[in-house]
Design a protein around this motif. Structure first.
Motif, PDB file in Angstrom:
ATOM      1  N   ALA A 377       0.826  -1.204   0.000  1.00 47.32           N
ATOM      2  CA  ALA A 377       0.000   0.000   0.000  1.00 47.32           C
ATOM      3  C   ALA A 377       0.865   1.260   0.000  1.00 47.32           C
ATOM      4  O   ALA A 377       0.698   2.154   0.819  1.00 47.32           O
ATOM      5  N   TYR A 378       1.819   1.308  -0.941  1.00 47.40           N
ATOM      6  CA  TYR A 378       2.744   2.435  -1.024  1.00 47.40           C
ATOM      7  C   TYR A 378       3.572   2.585   0.251  1.00 47.40           C
ATOM      8  O   TYR A 378       3.788   3.673   0.751  1.00 47.40           O
ATOM      9  N   SER A 379       3.999   1.440   0.790  1.00 57.14           N
ATOM     10  CA  SER A 379       4.830   1.365   1.998  1.00 57.14           C
ATOM     11  C   SER A 379       4.099   1.835   3.249  1.00 57.14           C
ATOM     12  O   SER A 379       4.740   2.124   4.264  1.00 57.14           O
ATOM     13  N   ASN A 380       2.777   1.898   3.208  1.00 64.20           N
ATOM     14  CA  ASN A 380       2.011   2.324   4.383  1.00 64.20           C
ATOM     15  C   ASN A 380       1.466   1.148   5.186  1.00 64.20           C
ATOM     16  O   ASN A 380       1.130   1.296   6.358  1.00 64.20           O
ATOM     17  N   ASP A 381       1.378  -0.047   4.577  1.00 61.46           N
ATOM     18  CA  ASP A 381       0.835  -1.235   5.246  1.00 61.46           C
ATOM     19  C   ASP A 381       1.986  -2.146   5.655  1.00 61.46           C
ATOM     20  O   ASP A 381       2.661  -2.727   4.807  1.00 61.46           O
ATOM     21  N   MET A 382       2.204  -2.276   6.963  1.00 62.16           N
ATOM     22  CA  MET A 382       3.313  -3.085   7.471  1.00 62.16           C
ATOM     23  C   MET A 382       2.838  -4.331   8.208  1.00 62.16           C
ATOM     24  O   MET A 382       3.626  -5.003   8.879  1.00 62.16           O
ATOM     25  N   ARG A 383       1.564  -4.679   8.079  1.00 68.46           N
ATOM     26  CA  ARG A 383       0.987  -5.712   8.937  1.00 68.46           C
ATOM     27  C   ARG A 383       1.623  -7.086   8.766  1.00 68.46           C
ATOM     28  O   ARG A 383       1.698  -7.851   9.724  1.00 68.46           O
ATOM     29  N   THR A 403       4.304   7.614   5.377  1.00 70.52           N
ATOM     30  CA  THR A 403       3.045   8.079   5.960  1.00 70.52           C
ATOM     31  C   THR A 403       2.747   9.519   5.579  1.00 70.52           C
ATOM     32  O   THR A 403       3.615  10.399   5.648  1.00 70.52           O
ATOM     33  N   TYR A 404       1.505   9.720   5.146  1.00 69.37           N
ATOM     34  CA  TYR A 404       0.948  11.039   4.840  1.00 69.37           C
ATOM     35  C   TYR A 404      -0.420  11.125   5.498  1.00 69.37           C
ATOM     36  O   TYR A 404      -1.037  10.103   5.826  1.00 69.37           O
ATOM     37  N   ASN A 405      -0.872  12.330   5.682  1.00 66.98           N
ATOM     38  CA  ASN A 405      -2.139  12.514   6.390  1.00 66.98           C
ATOM     39  C   ASN A 405      -3.315  11.879   5.685  1.00 66.98           C
ATOM     40  O   ASN A 405      -4.348  11.615   6.295  1.00 66.98           O
ATOM     41  N   PHE A 406      -3.193  11.575   4.382  1.00 67.27           N
ATOM     42  CA  PHE A 406      -4.300  10.983   3.628  1.00 67.27           C
ATOM     43  C   PHE A 406      -4.187   9.461   3.515  1.00 67.27           C
ATOM     44  O   PHE A 406      -4.998   8.832   2.855  1.00 67.27           O
ATOM     45  N   SER A 410      -2.923   6.367   9.493  1.00 66.55           N
ATOM     46  CA  SER A 410      -2.470   7.734   9.790  1.00 66.55           C
ATOM     47  C   SER A 410      -2.941   8.198  11.164  1.00 66.55           C
ATOM     48  O   SER A 410      -3.061   9.389  11.407  1.00 66.55           O
ATOM     49  N   SER A 411      -3.201   7.257  12.060  1.00 70.90           N
ATOM     50  CA  SER A 411      -3.635   7.609  13.417  1.00 70.90           C
ATOM     51  C   SER A 411      -2.769   6.869  14.427  1.00 70.90           C
ATOM     52  O   SER A 411      -2.214   5.799  14.127  1.00 70.90           O
ATOM     53  N   GLU A 412      -2.677   7.423  15.617  1.00 69.58           N
ATOM     54  CA  GLU A 412      -1.880   6.782  16.648  1.00 69.58           C
ATOM     55  C   GLU A 412      -2.404   5.389  16.984  1.00 69.58           C
ATOM     56  O   GLU A 412      -1.614   4.484  17.304  1.00 69.58           O
ATOM     57  N   SER A 413      -3.701   5.186  16.910  1.00 73.98           N
ATOM     58  CA  SER A 413      -4.236   3.855  17.189  1.00 73.98           C
ATOM     59  C   SER A 413      -3.746   2.849  16.148  1.00 73.98           C
ATOM     60  O   SER A 413      -3.403   1.706  16.477  1.00 73.98           O
ATOM     61  N   CYS A 414      -3.676   3.274  14.882  1.00 75.59           N
ATOM     62  CA  CYS A 414      -3.136   2.396  13.836  1.00 75.59           C
ATOM     63  C   CYS A 414      -1.640   2.185  14.039  1.00 75.59           C
ATOM     64  O   CYS A 414      -1.132   1.069  13.879  1.00 75.59           O
ATOM     65  N   PHE A 415      -0.940   3.252  14.403  1.00 75.00           N
ATOM     66  CA  PHE A 415       0.497   3.106  14.649  1.00 75.00           C
ATOM     67  C   PHE A 415       0.738   2.062  15.740  1.00 75.00           C
ATOM     68  O   PHE A 415       1.604   1.193  15.600  1.00 75.00           O
ATOM     69  N   ASN A 416      -0.011   2.171  16.820  1.00 82.80           N
ATOM     70  CA  ASN A 416       0.177   1.253  17.940  1.00 82.80           C
ATOM     71  C   ASN A 416      -0.142  -0.181  17.550  1.00 82.80           C
ATOM     72  O   ASN A 416       0.531  -1.128  17.981  1.00 82.80           O
ATOM     73  N   GLU A 417      -1.170  -0.349  16.732  1.00 77.56           N
ATOM     74  CA  GLU A 417      -1.604  -1.696  16.355  1.00 77.56           C
ATOM     75  C   GLU A 417      -0.703  -2.310  15.291  1.00 77.56           C
ATOM     76  O   GLU A 417      -0.318  -3.484  15.404  1.00 77.56           O
ATOM     77  N   ARG A 445       2.690  15.118  14.958  1.00 76.43           N
ATOM     78  CA  ARG A 445       2.190  13.954  15.701  1.00 76.43           C
ATOM     79  C   ARG A 445       2.998  12.701  15.372  1.00 76.43           C
ATOM     80  O   ARG A 445       3.332  11.907  16.254  1.00 76.43           O
ATOM     81  N   VAL A 446       3.309  12.522  14.092  1.00 72.35           N
ATOM     82  CA  VAL A 446       4.078  11.350  13.677  1.00 72.35           C
ATOM     83  C   VAL A 446       5.454  11.353  14.325  1.00 72.35           C
ATOM     84  O   VAL A 446       5.907  10.331  14.867  1.00 72.35           O
ATOM     85  N   MET A 447       6.139  12.493  14.289  1.00 69.19           N
ATOM     86  CA  MET A 447       7.482  12.561  14.863  1.00 69.19           C
ATOM     87  C   MET A 447       7.452  12.318  16.361  1.00 69.19           C
ATOM     88  O   MET A 447       8.346  11.650  16.898  1.00 69.19           O
ATOM     89  N   ALA A 448       6.439  12.835  17.046  1.00 68.86           N
ATOM     90  CA  ALA A 448       6.338  12.598  18.482  1.00 68.86           C
ATOM     91  C   ALA A 448       6.179  11.120  18.771  1.00 68.86           C
ATOM     92  O   ALA A 448       6.809  10.568  19.682  1.00 68.86           O
ATOM     93  N   TRP A 449       5.334  10.446  17.981  1.00 77.48           N
ATOM     94  CA  TRP A 449       5.126   9.004  18.195  1.00 77.48           C
ATOM     95  C   TRP A 449       6.392   8.224  17.893  1.00 77.48           C
ATOM     96  O   TRP A 449       6.788   7.330  18.653  1.00 77.48           O
ATOM     97  N   LEU A 450       7.079   8.561  16.800  1.00 80.19           N
ATOM     98  CA  LEU A 450       8.293   7.854  16.432  1.00 80.19           C
ATOM     99  C   LEU A 450       9.435   8.146  17.411  1.00 80.19           C
ATOM    100  O   LEU A 450      10.248   7.263  17.710  1.00 80.19           O
TER     101      LEU A 450
END
Length: 496
Positions: A377-383, A403-406, A410-417, A445-450
């Motif tokens: 998914a354009y390097s957005n799906d790492m499952r 990761t892009y906002n679209f 693109s949410s912290e819940s997805c990042f965590n999961e 937000r992304v940088m803070a999470w990373l």
């Protein structure tokens, strides 16, 4: 990311030293003292958003050497710590406690240690008060100097970037010290040559590299075109083969001379594709993003790149920009198998080079360099990245994510999961972070999470496009930031 519309269609693309974060520095009031305090604390609040922020403390021990340390302070605005790094963080009522990690407990006289956290907030965000180290009151100090202050020392220009290898879920240098890759993308070499307009989009001279270093970036991702590298005959002779290769080598040398890690990445490749999300369905040439690398040319490309840079383990290889075999088929298992194994893949007309074959080509060429691999998914799906991770005799594979906002994730819940399980096992690089809003709220937000996960990230892109063409960090190659670029610049300048 792909090149902007005028260039063929845009679509979705160091150890953590937190001696100070960029952004809004909240100065801690200095306590009166008759003699030198036993300790000093500098506190910074950075990357604030509506409901939270990222904070940083730097503790300096002015007293006797310590074998362990505990820092306490009080919030006065209802803030709540959610997670942190470089210490064990907890909060009871308004009192926050940070206890040293196993590896940073010793604090010599005059020595400093840094730690950080993310926290929730509502409304104002006043700086904490009453810092104590092992129960003894500390002087407070202001945060880091303003990142735009012209009196700041030169931002790490010169020196040599580290020879990187993978150790557990981190990059380490020759001495075993943890490193993070924090920087920018420098687009151009993927599209200029195939369009007959040059090799790079804008200058790549020493002054332009020093401008990147001026943001305290320690890594630059360089997108490449396999047809230009291999010198295919339909490319303008002025921009192909040895001329192209030498230009890339010179840029790598210039980046390294400024202490910057080069990340060489295959962006545009060969293969005619007219399936889902096709971007140049009428040609097989490398003029756009394809769903997967091609078996005809990509192994030869990576073998040549590996031969060229196998003696320089400071160079990192990023196998393929943004795979999307999942757009060619609805069978996700088949898509992941295509990603790893290649061959005849559903919905893709050309023979695919899987990630395993490319890792093998690089290792067979004698290169042990770190290799990055993006997901679906354009390097957005790492499952399923861990499930289908290729084998590597060198043990130097790391995960790449965009990761892009679209994007879907693109949410912290997805990042965590979806991301946290990968980060727990291998080094993790967000090879492209960006947004199409001409602002930086999302990447903040992304940088803070990373940061909290000690992962790496690179902003898209160090080019002078406007917002209608795609995310652009700068308005000129002197490094003047756009409204979007200000967020990344200030954040990088806050990372020592």
């Amino acid at each position: 990311m792909r090149a902007p519309p005028r260039l063929y269609a845009l679509a979705a693309a160091a150890s953590l030293t937190v001696a100070g974060m960029a952004g809004t520095a909240a100065a801690v009031p200095t306590m009166p003292r008759a003699s030198a305090a036993a300790c000093t604390v500098a506190y910074t609040a950075a990357n604030q958003w509506d409901t939270g922020f990222q904070g940083n403390v730097t503790i300096t021990n002015n007293g006797a050497a310590l074998d362990r340390w505990t820092l306490t302070f009080d919030f006065t605005g209802g803030q709540k710590v959610s997670q942190g790094w470089n210490a064990t963080w907890s909060q009871s009522g308004t009192t926050v406690t940070a206890v040293n990690a196993s590896w940073n407990g010793k604090l010599a006289t005059g020595g400093s240690v840094s730690a950080g956290f993310t926290a929730s907030r509502s409304g104002s965000n006043p700086a904490p008060s009453a810092f104590k180290l092992n129960g003894v009151a500390c002087d407070g100090g202001s945060g880091p100097t303003d990142p735009t202050d012209p009196t700041d020392p030169p931002p790490g220009q010169g020196g040599t970037p580290p020879k990187l290898r993978v150790s557990g879920n981190a990059f380490v240098d020759e001495k075993g010290a943890t490193r993070r890759l924090l920087g920018v993308n420098r687009s151009g070499a993927e599209f200029m040559c195939v369009q007959g307009r040059g090799i790079f989009d804008g200058p790549v001279d020493d002054a332009s590299v020093k401008a990147i270093a001026g943001w305290k970036a320690n890594a630059v991702r360089v997108p490449l075109n396999e047809e230009c590298w291999l010198g295919l005959s339909h490319i303008d002779s002025a921009y192909r083969g040895a001329t192209y290769i030498n230009a890339v080598k010179e840029f790598v040398t210039r980046l390294e001379a400024n202490g910057i890690t080069p990340i060489l990445e295959l962006h545009w490749s060969h293969g005619k594709y007219s399936g889902g999300d096709a971007h140049c369905p009428d040609t097989e040439y490398a003029t756009c993003q394809k769903p997967m690398p091609d078996a005809q040319y990509t192994p030869a490309f990576w073998s040549s790149v590996a031969q060229t840079f196998k003696g320089d383990q400071a160079v990192v290889f990023d196998l393929f920009n943004e795979p999307f075999p999942d757009r060619a088929t609805s069978d996700l298992t088949a898509a992941w198998k295509c990603w790893r194994d290649g061959g005849s893949c559903p919905g893709i007309d050309y023979q695919v080079a899987g990630m395993q074959s490319l890792v093998t080509a690089i290792r067979n060429a004698g290169a042990r360099n770190v290799i990055l691999l993006g997901g679906l998914a354009y390097s957005n799906d790492m499952r399923q990245w861990l499930t289908y991770k290729p084998s590597d005799p060198a043990g130097n594979l790391a995960a790449a994510w965009h990761t892009y906002n679209f994007n879907t994730c693109s949410s912290e819940s997805c990042f965590n999961e979806q991301l946290a399980p990968v980060i727990a096992q291998v080094p993790f690089v967000a090879g492209e972070i960006g947004e199409n809003t001409c602002s930086h709220g999302y990447i903040d937000r992304v940088m803070a999470w990373l940061d909290a996960k000690r992962a790496s990230y690179l902003g898209w892109t160090w080019n002078t496009w406007d917002c209608s063409s795609g995310p652009s960090l700068i308005s000129d190659f002197n490094g003047t930031p756009t409204a979007f670029g200000i967020g990344l610049r200030d954040h990088l300048k806050g990372q020592s």
